[in-house]
Write a protein that holds these residues in place. Sequence first.
Motif, PDB file in Angstrom:
ATOM      1  N   GLN A  16      -6.009  -3.662   8.144  1.00 14.07           N
ATOM      2  CA  GLN A  16      -5.005  -4.152   7.092  1.00 14.07           C
ATOM      3  C   GLN A  16      -5.483  -5.528   6.492  1.00 14.07           C
ATOM      4  O   GLN A  16      -5.109  -5.604   5.371  1.00 14.07           O
ATOM      5  N   ASN A  17      -5.634  -6.285   7.368  1.00 16.88           N
ATOM      6  CA  ASN A  17      -6.202  -7.600   6.704  1.00 16.88           C
ATOM      7  C   ASN A  17      -7.323  -7.694   5.702  1.00 16.88           C
ATOM      8  O   ASN A  17      -7.501  -8.361   4.635  1.00 16.88           O
ATOM      9  N   GLN A  18      -8.385  -6.922   6.107  1.00 13.34           N
ATOM     10  CA  GLN A  18      -9.392  -6.565   5.067  1.00 13.34           C
ATOM     11  C   GLN A  18      -9.113  -6.065   3.865  1.00 13.34           C
ATOM     12  O   GLN A  18      -9.290  -6.665   2.597  1.00 13.34           O
ATOM     13  N   LEU A  19      -8.152  -5.248   3.826  1.00  7.22           N
ATOM     14  CA  LEU A  19      -7.576  -4.615   2.727  1.00  7.22           C
ATOM     15  C   LEU A  19      -6.914  -5.580   1.848  1.00  7.22           C
ATOM     16  O   LEU A  19      -6.821  -5.689   0.499  1.00  7.22           O
ATOM     17  N   THR A  29       2.174  -7.209   3.557  1.00  9.52           N
ATOM     18  CA  THR A  29       2.557  -6.382   2.318  1.00  9.52           C
ATOM     19  C   THR A  29       1.873  -4.783   2.607  1.00  9.52           C
ATOM     20  O   THR A  29       2.416  -4.004   2.162  1.00  9.52           O
ATOM     21  N   ILE A  30       0.429  -4.984   3.028  1.00  5.83           N
ATOM     22  CA  ILE A  30      -0.200  -3.644   3.218  1.00  5.83           C
ATOM     23  C   ILE A  30       0.673  -2.984   4.148  1.00  5.83           C
ATOM     24  O   ILE A  30       0.995  -1.867   4.152  1.00  5.83           O
ATOM     25  N   PRO A  40       4.616  -0.546  -4.017  1.00  5.42           N
ATOM     26  CA  PRO A  40       3.642  -1.577  -4.880  1.00  5.42           C
ATOM     27  C   PRO A  40       3.804  -1.484  -6.231  1.00  5.42           C
ATOM     28  O   PRO A  40       4.283  -0.455  -6.902  1.00  5.42           O
ATOM     29  N   SER A  41       3.566  -2.482  -6.908  1.00  5.03           N
ATOM     30  CA  SER A  41       3.615  -2.468  -8.168  1.00  5.03           C
ATOM     31  C   SER A  41       2.520  -1.955  -8.821  1.00  5.03           C
ATOM     32  O   SER A  41       1.602  -1.428  -8.181  1.00  5.03           O
ATOM     33  N   VAL A  42       2.423  -1.479 -10.210  1.00  6.69           N
ATOM     34  CA  VAL A  42       1.252  -0.622 -10.857  1.00  6.69           C
ATOM     35  C   VAL A  42       0.079  -1.359 -10.507  1.00  6.69           C
ATOM     36  O   VAL A  42      -1.136  -1.028 -10.158  1.00  6.69           O
ATOM     37  N   LEU A  43       0.036  -2.814 -10.740  1.00  7.41           N
ATOM     38  CA  LEU A  43      -1.248  -3.664 -10.543  1.00  7.41           C
ATOM     39  C   LEU A  43      -1.712  -3.463  -9.202  1.00  7.41           C
ATOM     40  O   LEU A  43      -2.968  -3.167  -8.912  1.00  7.41           O
ATOM     41  N   LEU A  44      -0.804  -3.870  -8.077  1.00 13.62           N
ATOM     42  CA  LEU A  44      -1.346  -3.443  -6.912  1.00 13.62           C
ATOM     43  C   LEU A  44      -1.765  -2.253  -6.474  1.00 13.62           C
ATOM     44  O   LEU A  44      -2.671  -2.124  -5.847  1.00 13.62           O
ATOM     45  N   ALA A  45      -1.218  -1.043  -7.012  1.00 12.93           N
ATOM     46  CA  ALA A  45      -1.433   0.329  -6.504  1.00 12.93           C
ATOM     47  C   ALA A  45      -2.941   0.480  -7.328  1.00 12.93           C
ATOM     48  O   ALA A  45      -3.864   1.002  -6.705  1.00 12.93           O
ATOM     49  N   LEU A  46      -3.177  -0.062  -8.645  1.00 15.29           N
ATOM     50  CA  LEU A  46      -4.536   0.038  -8.935  1.00 15.29           C
ATOM     51  C   LEU A  46      -5.590  -0.786  -8.284  1.00 15.29           C
ATOM     52  O   LEU A  46      -6.560  -0.276  -7.931  1.00 15.29           O
ATOM     53  N   LYS A  47      -5.399  -1.751  -7.652  1.00 17.88           N
ATOM     54  CA  LYS A  47      -6.294  -2.863  -6.765  1.00 17.88           C
ATOM     55  C   LYS A  47      -6.441  -2.008  -5.440  1.00 17.88           C
ATOM     56  O   LYS A  47      -7.543  -2.019  -4.917  1.00 17.88           O
ATOM     57  N   ILE A  48      -5.487  -1.577  -4.899  1.00 17.34           N
ATOM     58  CA  ILE A  48      -5.586  -0.739  -3.600  1.00 17.34           C
ATOM     59  C   ILE A  48      -6.568   0.436  -4.012  1.00 17.34           C
ATOM     60  O   ILE A  48      -7.306   0.701  -3.063  1.00 17.34           O
ATOM     61  N   ALA A  49      -6.142   1.044  -5.109  1.00 13.98           N
ATOM     62  CA  ALA A  49      -7.156   2.467  -5.211  1.00 13.98           C
ATOM     63  C   ALA A  49      -8.647   2.122  -5.501  1.00 13.98           C
ATOM     64  O   ALA A  49      -9.525   2.667  -5.178  1.00 13.98           O
ATOM     65  N   ARG A  50      -8.737   0.927  -6.379  1.00 13.22           N
ATOM     66  CA  ARG A  50     -10.072   0.510  -6.485  1.00 13.22           C
ATOM     67  C   ARG A  50     -11.073   0.075  -5.100  1.00 13.22           C
ATOM     68  O   ARG A  50     -12.027   0.543  -4.850  1.00 13.22           O
ATOM     69  N   VAL A  56      -5.380   6.189  -8.141  1.00 14.00           N
ATOM     70  CA  VAL A  56      -4.123   5.855  -7.852  1.00 14.00           C
ATOM     71  C   VAL A  56      -3.143   7.305  -7.352  1.00 14.00           C
ATOM     72  O   VAL A  56      -2.582   7.452  -6.573  1.00 14.00           O
ATOM     73  N   GLU A  57      -3.407   8.224  -8.173  1.00  8.99           N
ATOM     74  CA  GLU A  57      -3.013   9.634  -7.919  1.00  8.99           C
ATOM     75  C   GLU A  57      -3.277  10.133  -6.629  1.00  8.99           C
ATOM     76  O   GLU A  57      -2.404  11.173  -5.998  1.00  8.99           O
ATOM     77  N   ASP A  58      -4.335  10.039  -6.370  1.00  4.86           N
ATOM     78  CA  ASP A  58      -4.899  10.358  -4.716  1.00  4.86           C
ATOM     79  C   ASP A  58      -4.218   9.851  -3.833  1.00  4.86           C
ATOM     80  O   ASP A  58      -4.368   9.992  -2.503  1.00  4.86           O
ATOM     81  N   ILE A  59      -3.524   8.553  -4.149  1.00  4.45           N
ATOM     82  CA  ILE A  59      -2.921   7.736  -3.008  1.00  4.45           C
ATOM     83  C   ILE A  59      -1.554   7.927  -2.987  1.00  4.45           C
ATOM     84  O   ILE A  59      -0.836   7.956  -1.698  1.00  4.45           O
ATOM     85  N   PHE A  60      -0.828   7.815  -4.077  1.00  7.65           N
ATOM     86  CA  PHE A  60       0.515   7.540  -4.255  1.00  7.65           C
ATOM     87  C   PHE A  60       1.060   8.825  -4.869  1.00  7.65           C
ATOM     88  O   PHE A  60       0.395   9.189  -5.965  1.00  7.65           O
ATOM     89  N   ALA A  61       2.079   9.540  -4.411  1.00  4.01           N
ATOM     90  CA  ALA A  61       2.677  10.733  -5.045  1.00  4.01           C
ATOM     91  C   ALA A  61       4.170  10.644  -4.866  1.00  4.01           C
ATOM     92  O   ALA A  61       4.776  10.223  -3.819  1.00  4.01           O
ATOM     93  N   LEU A  62       5.072  10.951  -5.968  1.00  2.00           N
ATOM     94  CA  LEU A  62       6.413  10.973  -6.084  1.00  2.00           C
ATOM     95  C   LEU A  62       6.844  12.049  -5.103  1.00  2.00           C
ATOM     96  O   LEU A  62       6.347  13.206  -5.263  1.00  2.00           O
ATOM     97  N   GLU A  63       7.935  12.115  -4.409  1.00  2.00           N
ATOM     98  CA  GLU A  63       8.760  12.928  -3.871  1.00  2.00           C
ATOM     99  C   GLU A  63       9.783  13.387  -4.528  1.00  2.00           C
ATOM    100  O   GLU A  63      10.250  12.556  -5.337  1.00  2.00           O
TER     101      GLU A  63
END
Length: 66
Positions: A16-19, A29-30, A40-50, A56-63
């Motif tokens: 978690q710390n590395q990410l 936060t992680i 996460p915000s859109v910006l943070l979701a994009l950073k995580i995906a990168r 982003v779509e492969d990581i986060f999905a609405l229920e």
Amino acid sequence: MKQKVKVLREKLNLNQNQLAEACGVSRQTIYAIESGMFKPSVLLALKIARELGTSVEDIFALEKGD
């Protein structure tokens, strides 16, 4: 919201710390994202995906109901 941050992070042998450092946030936060306590915000979701090498779509999905 469903998310696969932990699964993808562990596949890359990142803790978690590395990410968190790579994304410019705290480890807490992680943790909060992985445990579903924080969306996460859109910006943070994009950073995580990168950092996880996916979209982003492969990581986060609405229920239903989100």
